[in-house]
Design a protein around this motif. Structure first.
Motif, PDB file in Angstrom:
ATOM      1  N   GLU A  32      31.190   2.932 -36.842  1.00 41.49           N
ATOM      2  CA  GLU A  32      31.624   2.993 -35.441  1.00 41.49           C
ATOM      3  C   GLU A  32      33.091   2.586 -35.314  1.00 41.49           C
ATOM      4  O   GLU A  32      33.857   3.200 -34.585  1.00 41.49           O
ATOM      5  CB  GLU A  32      30.778   2.053 -34.563  1.00 41.49           C
ATOM      6  CG  GLU A  32      29.302   2.385 -34.501  1.00 41.49           C
ATOM      7  CD  GLU A  32      28.524   1.979 -35.747  1.00 41.49           C
ATOM      8  OE1 GLU A  32      29.128   1.378 -36.671  1.00 41.49           O
ATOM      9  OE2 GLU A  32      27.322   2.283 -35.815  1.00 41.49           O
ATOM     10  N   THR A  49      28.485   3.645 -30.097  1.00 44.63           N
ATOM     11  CA  THR A  49      27.179   4.319 -30.161  1.00 44.63           C
ATOM     12  C   THR A  49      26.224   3.562 -31.080  1.00 44.63           C
ATOM     13  O   THR A  49      26.640   2.866 -32.005  1.00 44.63           O
ATOM     14  CB  THR A  49      27.312   5.778 -30.636  1.00 44.63           C
ATOM     15  OG1 THR A  49      28.024   5.785 -31.868  1.00 44.63           O
ATOM     16  CG2 THR A  49      28.024   6.622 -29.616  1.00 44.63           C
ATOM     17  N   CYS A  50      24.937   3.723 -30.800  1.00 46.76           N
ATOM     18  CA  CYS A  50      23.881   2.953 -31.473  1.00 46.76           C
ATOM     19  C   CYS A  50      22.681   3.874 -31.646  1.00 46.76           C
ATOM     20  O   CYS A  50      22.245   4.502 -30.671  1.00 46.76           O
ATOM     21  CB  CYS A  50      23.524   1.774 -30.562  1.00 46.76           C
ATOM     22  SG  CYS A  50      22.106   0.810 -31.068  1.00 46.76           S
ATOM     23  N   SER A  75      19.765  -3.801 -37.526  1.00 47.55           N
ATOM     24  CA  SER A  75      19.742  -2.533 -36.785  1.00 47.55           C
ATOM     25  C   SER A  75      18.447  -2.413 -35.996  1.00 47.55           C
ATOM     26  O   SER A  75      18.426  -1.820 -34.918  1.00 47.55           O
ATOM     27  CB  SER A  75      19.866  -1.346 -37.738  1.00 47.55           C
ATOM     28  OG  SER A  75      21.057  -1.458 -38.452  1.00 47.55           O
ATOM     29  N   LEU A 119      18.697  -4.677 -32.958  1.00 44.98           N
ATOM     30  CA  LEU A 119      19.944  -4.313 -32.245  1.00 44.98           C
ATOM     31  C   LEU A 119      21.009  -5.401 -32.351  1.00 44.98           C
ATOM     32  O   LEU A 119      22.072  -5.288 -31.749  1.00 44.98           O
ATOM     33  CB  LEU A 119      19.716  -3.924 -30.780  1.00 44.98           C
ATOM     34  CG  LEU A 119      18.842  -2.714 -30.480  1.00 44.98           C
ATOM     35  CD1 LEU A 119      19.132  -2.193 -29.070  1.00 44.98           C
ATOM     36  CD2 LEU A 119      18.999  -1.573 -31.460  1.00 44.98           C
ATOM     37  N   ASN A 165      22.703  -5.805 -34.892  1.00 46.06           N
ATOM     38  CA  ASN A 165      23.821  -5.127 -35.553  1.00 46.06           C
ATOM     39  C   ASN A 165      24.824  -4.632 -34.515  1.00 46.06           C
ATOM     40  O   ASN A 165      26.032  -4.781 -34.683  1.00 46.06           O
ATOM     41  CB  ASN A 165      23.308  -3.971 -36.418  1.00 46.06           C
ATOM     42  CG  ASN A 165      24.439  -3.309 -37.183  1.00 46.06           C
ATOM     43  OD1 ASN A 165      25.254  -3.982 -37.819  1.00 46.06           O
ATOM     44  ND2 ASN A 165      24.525  -1.990 -37.098  1.00 46.06           N
ATOM     45  N   LYS A 166      24.303  -4.084 -33.413  1.00 43.18           N
ATOM     46  CA  LYS A 166      25.228  -3.574 -32.380  1.00 43.18           C
ATOM     47  C   LYS A 166      25.926  -4.734 -31.692  1.00 43.18           C
ATOM     48  O   LYS A 166      27.092  -4.625 -31.292  1.00 43.18           O
ATOM     49  CB  LYS A 166      24.460  -2.710 -31.384  1.00 43.18           C
ATOM     50  CG  LYS A 166      25.210  -1.550 -30.815  1.00 43.18           C
ATOM     51  CD  LYS A 166      26.013  -0.719 -31.804  1.00 43.18           C
ATOM     52  CE  LYS A 166      25.216  -0.153 -32.935  1.00 43.18           C
ATOM     53  NZ  LYS A 166      26.036   0.683 -33.858  1.00 43.18           N
ATOM     54  N   GLU A 193      28.619  -5.772 -33.873  1.00 41.31           N
ATOM     55  CA  GLU A 193      29.667  -4.741 -33.811  1.00 41.31           C
ATOM     56  C   GLU A 193      30.471  -4.813 -32.513  1.00 41.31           C
ATOM     57  O   GLU A 193      31.655  -4.463 -32.494  1.00 41.31           O
ATOM     58  CB  GLU A 193      29.036  -3.358 -33.959  1.00 41.31           C
ATOM     59  CG  GLU A 193      28.510  -3.145 -35.367  1.00 41.31           C
ATOM     60  CD  GLU A 193      27.976  -1.746 -35.637  1.00 41.31           C
ATOM     61  OE1 GLU A 193      27.600  -1.483 -36.779  1.00 41.31           O
ATOM     62  OE2 GLU A 193      27.939  -0.926 -34.711  1.00 41.31           O
ATOM     63  N   ILE A 237      27.870  -0.003 -24.711  1.00 38.67           N
ATOM     64  CA  ILE A 237      26.987   0.397 -25.816  1.00 38.67           C
ATOM     65  C   ILE A 237      26.048   1.491 -25.325  1.00 38.67           C
ATOM     66  O   ILE A 237      25.405   1.337 -24.279  1.00 38.67           O
ATOM     67  CB  ILE A 237      26.209  -0.824 -26.345  1.00 38.67           C
ATOM     68  CG1 ILE A 237      27.212  -1.808 -26.977  1.00 38.67           C
ATOM     69  CG2 ILE A 237      25.136  -0.411 -27.346  1.00 38.67           C
ATOM     70  CD1 ILE A 237      26.662  -3.152 -27.344  1.00 38.67           C
ATOM     71  N   ILE A 269      22.927   4.245 -26.499  1.00 45.52           N
ATOM     72  CA  ILE A 269      21.963   4.691 -27.524  1.00 45.52           C
ATOM     73  C   ILE A 269      22.170   6.194 -27.719  1.00 45.52           C
ATOM     74  O   ILE A 269      22.169   6.968 -26.755  1.00 45.52           O
ATOM     75  CB  ILE A 269      20.507   4.399 -27.080  1.00 45.52           C
ATOM     76  CG1 ILE A 269      20.302   2.910 -26.782  1.00 45.52           C
ATOM     77  CG2 ILE A 269      19.512   4.903 -28.141  1.00 45.52           C
ATOM     78  CD1 ILE A 269      20.353   1.972 -27.951  1.00 45.52           C
ATOM     79  N   SER A 316      22.962   9.846 -34.214  1.00 42.54           N
ATOM     80  CA  SER A 316      24.020   9.253 -35.067  1.00 42.54           C
ATOM     81  C   SER A 316      25.005  10.299 -35.578  1.00 42.54           C
ATOM     82  O   SER A 316      25.358  10.325 -36.766  1.00 42.54           O
ATOM     83  CB  SER A 316      23.418   8.503 -36.270  1.00 42.54           C
ATOM     84  OG  SER A 316      22.680   7.411 -35.866  1.00 42.54           O
ATOM     85  N   SER A 346      31.369   6.960 -32.412  1.00 41.15           N
ATOM     86  CA  SER A 346      31.883   6.137 -31.302  1.00 41.15           C
ATOM     87  C   SER A 346      32.978   6.917 -30.582  1.00 41.15           C
ATOM     88  O   SER A 346      33.395   7.991 -31.071  1.00 41.15           O
ATOM     89  CB  SER A 346      32.399   4.770 -31.734  1.00 41.15           C
ATOM     90  OG  SER A 346      31.286   3.890 -31.843  1.00 41.15           O
TER      91      SER A 346
END
Ligand code: NAD
Ligand code: MG
Length: 416
Positions: free
Chosen positions: A168, A195-196, A233, A236, A238-239, A242, A259, A261, A265, A269
């Motif tokens: 990202e 993005t997630c 991940s 969440l 991880n996000k 990030e 953020i 979803i 993927s 970003s």
């Protein structure tokens, strides 16, 4: 061409070869980096490979790649590796401990240090590479979360280049205006969309989350990664990490980061400018793209990643994250807004909780409880210098550890 000409042209060629150290070469990012480097042996020379305890994996890499130095954090593992290297008749120095990691992070023949250790353990060697003025490819996000202030300041002071490898952040970096430097806000940027994928439990009924297993948590729909980041991940977190990483790298506030979803993927970003333009970076979900980008920047090199087939992708979906069922993200927003040592406390409690979940000592939904308990019981400091960060990292680990211990069923408890 005379012999002298030939020699000087060879020297010029040698001079253009970039020396590389991979901190954490046996992990998922390390292996992807080796794959990209293998495609460009005329441009890069691998000077050092490092690992924690995985002797056989590091030995296999040494035999194949012939680095100048191999480092194992664990001295006993280093002694085993040394024996194997000697037996195989290879000319590779073996070092151990944090001193060994620091030595290869600062080695004079090294231009690029790939920070691919997992967790806070990567902080000191990565910071050492920054202080040696290297190009530092940052995959290891936890050190930046803990002490972003120190990293940005030291990179500016020592002329180090901080290049994000997290997909990202690499995407955001690619969408930033020309001349952008890590940590320096760009006046023309209004917002960042992070993005997630939503992780493996995006559509799991909330009541089923309490009993999910480490194996289910580590089965990510789009990426194959190490176990710690896979669990992050799934929660969440991880996000959340990030989000904090993005604030430091791009000089934005948490409220400038949205953020979203995005289960495919494919968009990694986006950056919104003040004139309303939104730039995105797209590609197949494969870490070799951001690794190749950061290795060669500002040039571009082949990464081995297959072309994106937009017709096969067909749909790009977006939705808001569910902060109620994934409270780790809410906790990360709180820590990001709180600043000071709060992100270091969040990160430490998360590392302890994730390890306890992987060891089957706590359930999946206990992870945010451990973090919330630690955040609300350990007063954060506004200080951001390294000593304050490391001391709060230690206290948070102790507090999270005791909380987990107190909740664990005692052996024999309830047995008549
Ligand atoms: P991993 O668990 O697969 O590999 C970790 C590496 O670090 C291994 O080589 C291991 O030997 C080494 N290591 C572990 N503990 C160590 C210690 N205490 N001291 C020294 N070395 C140690 O992890 P990974 O998935 O490759 O992730 C590495 C980092 O990159 C993490 O911070 C992660 O958040 C980040 N990241 C990973 C991905 C991915 O796709 N895997 C994507 C973005 C960011
Ligand atoms: Mg990422």
């Amino acid at each position: 061409m005379t012999i002298t000409d030939k020699n000087s042209s060879m020297e010029r060629h040698e001079h253009n070869i970039r020396g590389v150290t991979i901190l954490g070469s046996t992990g998922s990012i390390g292996i992807n980096t080796l794959d990209v480097l293998a495609r460009h042996s005329a441009k890069y020379r691998i000077v050092a490979l490092t690992a924690n305890t995985q002797v056989d994996r590091l030995f296999e890499q040494c035999r194949r790649i012939l680095p100048r130095i191999a480092v194992m954090l664990d001295p006993r593992a280093a002694a085993q590796l040394k024996g194997k290297i000697k037996q195989a008749g290879l000319d590779i120095d073996v070092l151990s401990g944090v001193d060994g990691l620091n030595a290869v992070a600062t080695h004079t023949e090294v231009h690029i240090v790939v920070a691919a250790i997992v967790g806070a353990a990567g902080l000191l060697p990565t910071l050492t590479a920054v202080r040696a003025g290297k190009r530092v490819l940052l995959a290891n996000k936890e050190p930046l979360v803990m002490s972003g202030h120190v990293f940005i300041e030291e990179a500016q002071r020592y002329g180090a280049e901080l290049l994000p490898v997290d997909s990202e952040h690499n995407a955001i970096f690619q969408c930033m205006p020309g001349g952008f430097r890590a940590g320096v806000p760009a006046a023309s940027v209004r917002r960042i969309f992070l993005t997630c994928s939503g992780g493996p439990f995006r559509s799991t009924p909330p009541e089923a989350l309490a009993t999910v297993t480490p194996e289910q948590a580590c089965a990510h729909p789009n990426w194959v990664m190490g176990r710690k980041i896979s669990v992050d991940s799934a929660t969440l977190m991880n996000k959340g990490l990030e989000l904090i990483e993005a604030c430091w790298l791009f000089g934005v506030t948490p409220d400038q980061v949205e953020i979203v979803i995005h289960p495919q993927s494919v968009i990694h970003s986006l950056v919104e400018y003040v004139d309303g333009s939104v730039l995105a970076q797209l590609g197949n979900p494969d870490m070799r793209t951001p690794i190749a980008h950061a290795l060669a920047w500002p040039e571009r090199i082949e990464s081995g990643v297959k072309s994106l087939n937009l017709l096969e992708v067909a749909h790009l979906d977006f939705s808001a994250p569910d902060l109620e069922h994934f409270p780790c993200l809410r906790l990360a927003y709180e820590a990001a807004r709180g600043g000071g040592t709060m992100p270091a406390i969040l990160n430490a409690a998360n590392e302890v909780a994730v390890q306890a979940f992987l060891d089957r000592r706590i359930g999946f939904t206990e992870i945010p409880r451990v973090i919330a308990h630690t955040l609300s019981n350990l007063p954060a400091s506004h200080e951001t210098h390294l000593d304050a960060v490391l001391s709060h990292d230690k206290s948070a680990r102790e507090m999270a550890g005791s909380f987990i211990l107190a909740r664990e069923p005692r052996v024999g408890q309830g047995v008549l």
